[in-house]
Design a protein around this motif. Structure first.
Motif, PDB file in Angstrom:
ATOM      1  N   CYS A  24      -6.968   9.509  -4.613  1.00  0.00           N
ATOM      2  CA  CYS A  24      -7.222   8.916  -3.299  1.00  0.00           C
ATOM      3  C   CYS A  24      -5.927   8.769  -2.495  1.00  0.00           C
ATOM      4  O   CYS A  24      -5.903   9.031  -1.292  1.00  0.00           O
ATOM      5  N   ALA A  25      -4.879   8.357  -3.171  1.00  0.00           N
ATOM      6  CA  ALA A  25      -3.629   8.023  -2.480  1.00  0.00           C
ATOM      7  C   ALA A  25      -2.882   9.242  -1.956  1.00  0.00           C
ATOM      8  O   ALA A  25      -2.055   9.117  -1.053  1.00  0.00           O
ATOM      9  N   ARG A  26      -3.143  10.401  -2.479  1.00  0.00           N
ATOM     10  CA  ARG A  26      -2.393  11.605  -2.088  1.00  0.00           C
ATOM     11  C   ARG A  26      -3.110  12.438  -1.028  1.00  0.00           C
ATOM     12  O   ARG A  26      -2.645  13.501  -0.658  1.00  0.00           O
ATOM     13  N   LEU A  46       0.813  -1.199   0.000  1.00  0.00           N
ATOM     14  CA  LEU A  46       0.000   0.000   0.000  1.00  0.00           C
ATOM     15  C   LEU A  46       0.855   1.260   0.000  1.00  0.00           C
ATOM     16  O   LEU A  46       0.460   2.273  -0.557  1.00  0.00           O
ATOM     17  N   HIS A  47       2.025   1.180   0.603  1.00  0.00           N
ATOM     18  CA  HIS A  47       2.872   2.371   0.628  1.00  0.00           C
ATOM     19  C   HIS A  47       3.363   2.737  -0.769  1.00  0.00           C
ATOM     20  O   HIS A  47       3.516   3.921  -1.078  1.00  0.00           O
ATOM     21  N   SER A  48       3.601   1.745  -1.622  1.00  0.00           N
ATOM     22  CA  SER A  48       3.994   2.065  -2.993  1.00  0.00           C
ATOM     23  C   SER A  48       2.835   2.740  -3.714  1.00  0.00           C
ATOM     24  O   SER A  48       3.041   3.612  -4.557  1.00  0.00           O
ATOM     25  N   MET A  49       1.614   2.374  -3.393  1.00  0.00           N
ATOM     26  CA  MET A  49       0.442   3.008  -3.974  1.00  0.00           C
ATOM     27  C   MET A  49       0.363   4.479  -3.515  1.00  0.00           C
ATOM     28  O   MET A  49      -0.035   5.354  -4.273  1.00  0.00           O
ATOM     29  N   ARG A 108       2.939   6.375  -2.828  1.00  0.00           N
ATOM     30  CA  ARG A 108       3.964   7.105  -3.582  1.00  0.00           C
ATOM     31  C   ARG A 108       3.534   7.348  -5.023  1.00  0.00           C
ATOM     32  O   ARG A 108       3.766   8.415  -5.572  1.00  0.00           O
ATOM     33  N   GLN A 109       2.933   6.323  -5.654  1.00  0.00           N
ATOM     34  CA  GLN A 109       2.508   6.440  -7.048  1.00  0.00           C
ATOM     35  C   GLN A 109       1.216   5.667  -7.224  1.00  0.00           C
ATOM     36  O   GLN A 109       1.242   4.453  -7.420  1.00  0.00           O
ATOM     37  N   GLY A 110       0.107   6.354  -7.115  1.00  0.00           N
ATOM     38  CA  GLY A 110      -1.199   5.701  -7.172  1.00  0.00           C
ATOM     39  C   GLY A 110      -1.776   5.566  -8.567  1.00  0.00           C
ATOM     40  O   GLY A 110      -2.842   4.987  -8.739  1.00  0.00           O
TER      41      GLY A 110
END
Length: 122
Positions: A14-16, A1-4, A6-8
């Protein structure tokens, strides 16, 4: 999920966000994954779980010759996993086996380039 985080990609909206792990997330309407377009999920973990579950049913998506490989299995049993891949592709592994490296980066390279993560990764 952490890679998502960084770059979703399609899910950057949603990720930012500040509460990116707990906030609901609507899949963008213009996404190539039409079945998900516009659907609202309780959170990003739910989307990630759906993606993961889809891998377990690849045949239903038309991938009749597929193999699900967990990263952990590849690391712990590299030769066994490569043997499965070779078998699926109707190939064989070399007679002398597979050579595994204990470290992908020479230890002095890590020390010499400590502040340059890209160079260490290469």
């Amino acid at each position: 999920l952490h890679s998502m985080h960084r770059q979703g990609y399609d899910l950057n909206n949603c990720a930012r966000r500040e509460n990116w792990l707990t906030m609901s997330c609507q899949y963008p309407r213009g996404t190539p994954q039409h079945t998900l377009a516009g659907e609202t999920f309780p959170n990003l973990q739910t989307i990630y779980t759906k993606w993961t579950q889809d891998y377990e049913s690849l045949a239903s998506f038309g991938f009749n010759r597929s193999l699900l490989i967990r990263y952990e299995d590849l690391v712990m049993d590299t030769e066994g996993v490569l043997s499965q891949i070779a078998s699926l592709a109707n190939l064989s592994l070399p007679d002398d086996g597979i050579v595994q490296f204990q470290q992908a980066v020479h230890p002095t390279a890590v020390k010499a380039n400590k502040n340059n993560e890209r160079e260490v990764a290469i």
